[in-house]
Write an enzyme that holds these catalytic residues in place. Sequence first.
Site, short mmCIF file in Angstrom:
data_model
loop_
_atom_site.label_atom_id
_atom_site.label_comp_id
_atom_site.label_asym_id
_atom_site.label_seq_id
_atom_site.Cartn_x
_atom_site.Cartn_y
_atom_site.Cartn_z
N ALA A 65 0.85 -1.07 0.02
CA ALA A 65 -0.13 0.14 0.00
C ALA A 65 1.06 1.25 0.03
O ALA A 65 1.98 1.04 0.42
CB ALA A 65 -0.60 -0.07 1.39
N GLY A 108 0.49 -5.16 0.89
CA GLY A 108 -0.43 -4.91 -0.12
C GLY A 108 -0.29 -5.53 -1.31
O GLY A 108 -1.17 -6.24 -2.04
N GLU A 111 -0.52 -9.41 -0.89
CA GLU A 111 -1.88 -9.53 -0.60
C GLU A 111 -2.93 -9.43 -2.21
O GLU A 111 -3.60 -10.16 -2.39
CB GLU A 111 -2.60 -8.43 0.29
CG GLU A 111 -1.88 -9.01 1.70
CD GLU A 111 -2.18 -7.72 2.68
OE1 GLU A 111 -2.16 -6.51 2.36
OE2 GLU A 111 -2.81 -8.00 3.75
N GLU A 131 4.61 -5.15 6.91
CA GLU A 131 3.71 -4.33 7.48
C GLU A 131 4.31 -4.13 9.07
O GLU A 131 4.22 -2.97 9.59
CB GLU A 131 2.45 -4.47 7.68
CG GLU A 131 1.60 -4.54 6.32
CD GLU A 131 1.67 -5.79 5.55
OE1 GLU A 131 2.66 -6.77 5.59
OE2 GLU A 131 0.78 -5.82 4.46
C1 HXC Z 1 5.03 4.47 -0.86
C2 HXC Z 1 7.12 3.59 -1.57
C3 HXC Z 1 6.80 2.38 -1.02
C4 HXC Z 1 5.18 2.26 -0.36
C5 HXC Z 1 8.72 2.12 -2.04
N1 HXC Z 1 8.34 3.49 -2.25
N2 HXC Z 1 7.68 1.58 -1.30
N3 HXC Z 1 6.37 4.70 -1.30
N4 HXC Z 1 4.60 3.35 -0.43
N5 HXC Z 1 5.13 1.11 -0.19
C6 HXC Z 1 9.04 4.42 -2.76
C7 HXC Z 1 10.22 4.92 -1.94
O1 HXC Z 1 9.85 6.00 -0.91
C8 HXC Z 1 11.09 5.67 -2.93
O2 HXC Z 1 10.58 6.87 -3.33
C9 HXC Z 1 10.85 4.68 -4.33
O3 HXC Z 1 9.70 4.42 -4.14
C10 HXC Z 1 11.78 3.75 -4.57
O4 HXC Z 1 12.23 2.92 -3.46
P1 HXC Z 1 13.40 2.77 -2.54
O5 HXC Z 1 13.08 2.61 -1.24
O6 HXC Z 1 14.44 3.87 -2.99
O7 HXC Z 1 13.94 1.43 -3.33
P2 HXC Z 1 14.83 0.16 -2.62
O8 HXC Z 1 15.80 0.83 -1.82
O9 HXC Z 1 15.30 -0.55 -3.75
O10 HXC Z 1 13.91 -0.45 -1.63
C11 HXC Z 1 12.77 -1.16 -2.24
C12 HXC Z 1 12.17 -1.63 -1.04
C13 HXC Z 1 11.58 -0.27 -0.14
C14 HXC Z 1 12.56 -2.76 0.04
C15 HXC Z 1 10.86 -2.34 -1.45
O11 HXC Z 1 10.94 0.77 -0.91
C16 HXC Z 1 10.63 -0.70 0.97
O12 HXC Z 1 10.76 -1.21 2.05
N6 HXC Z 1 9.37 -0.07 0.54
C17 HXC Z 1 8.07 -0.26 1.65
C18 HXC Z 1 7.65 -1.70 1.74
C19 HXC Z 1 6.50 -2.03 2.66
O13 HXC Z 1 6.73 -1.56 3.92
N7 HXC Z 1 5.59 -2.29 2.19
C20 HXC Z 1 4.29 -2.55 3.11
C21 HXC Z 1 3.53 -1.25 2.99
S1 HXC Z 1 1.95 -1.28 4.13
P3 HXC Z 1 11.73 8.06 -3.32
O14 HXC Z 1 10.79 9.47 -3.44
O15 HXC Z 1 12.56 8.13 -2.39
O16 HXC Z 1 12.26 7.77 -4.64
C22 HXC Z 1 0.90 -2.30 3.05
C23 HXC Z 1 -0.44 -2.35 4.19
C24 HXC Z 1 -1.51 -3.13 3.25
O17 HXC Z 1 1.14 -2.61 2.42
C25 HXC Z 1 -2.65 -3.07 3.79
C26 HXC Z 1 -3.99 -3.23 2.88
C27 HXC Z 1 -4.27 -2.00 2.00
#
Ligand code: HXC
Length: 257
Positions: A65, A108, A111, A131
């Site tokens: 998400a 997400g 999911e 998450e």
């Molecule tokens: C918003 C995101 C994002 C996310 C990545 N980005 N994931 N923005 N929401 N989920 C953005 C980063 O901020 C960054 O923006 C750009 O995408 C590239 O990501 P990087 O982090 O620079 O890439 P990398 O170093 O290769 O790392 C990849 C990654 C990391 C390991 C996937 O981005 C990460 O940990 N992302 C979050 C993953 C996460 O926690 N997902 C769960 C979300 S909660 P900029 O502007 O800096 O370039 C969820 C709940 C669901 O999903 C519930 C139901 C709806």
Amino acid sequence: MYENIIVERPEPKIGLIRLNRPKRLNALNRALMSELAQALNEFAQDDEIVVVVLTGDERAFAAGADIGEFQGKNPVDMLKSYRFKEWEAVRTFPKPLIAAVSGWCLGGGNELAMMCDMIVASESAVFGQPEINLGIMPGAGGTQRLPRAVGKAIAMEVILADRRLTAQEALQWGLVNHVVPTELYLEKALELARQIAQKPPLALQLAKEAILKSYEMSLAEGLEYERHNFYLLFASEDKDEGVAAFLEKRKPEWKGR
Ligand code: HXC
């Protein structure tokens, strides 16, 4: 027409939806989910489309998400946002839906992939539910579908310890159908779609529905549900055509009726 997805018809009977926020690793914001729901609803009602492939790009299926949308939100905001409405379009999509996954498939994103009926993965795919690192937990089915797919022990580790599964591990644990070299993952998903697209659409729909019911019903209820769908297909022209074609040793021509 869409800003966050790309909708294509790469070949007859096959729909293709690409998640398209590459700079955000296809993070699933409301706008994207709403476009996805709209595209799926259109494919659901389109008699020309038998099967749909959902994909991202090589770097990410979806990294979850959009975390930015969570900032400053309280439970009432979340409740009132009615944000899971769009996800229902995925969950209830009546036709076979194949996820073609490469790169990050997290939160997400995972999911969403698990809501699809089958997953084809590239060897670079990484599956996880991170998450917990944000002080939250899966909210779109992760705690329910992951243990059903991989069992309790692995699901606990993935969700509580943020263990990431490689494509090979996901294959070993039954989360995905195929793992192929990265340059072939979309082609492999389309190949699977092609096989399914040759089948009779009504039987596909009712068989898919019955398989999904197996996760929700007792065995006795599920068997009854299956039997009803089985009987229902005897009302279809495609059943007459399929049986006749077999007996006449020719290829059937499905009408979807
Ligand atoms: C918003 C995101 C994002 C996310 C990545 N980005 N994931 N923005 N929401 N989920 C953005 C980063 O901020 C960054 O923006 C750009 O995408 C590239 O990501 P990087 O982090 O620079 O890439 P990398 O170093 O290769 O790392 C990849 C990654 C990391 C390991 C996937 O981005 C990460 O940990 N992302 C979050 C993953 C996460 O926690 N997902 C769960 C979300 S909660 P900029 O502007 O800096 O370039 C969820 C709940 C669901 O999903 C519930 C139901 C709806």
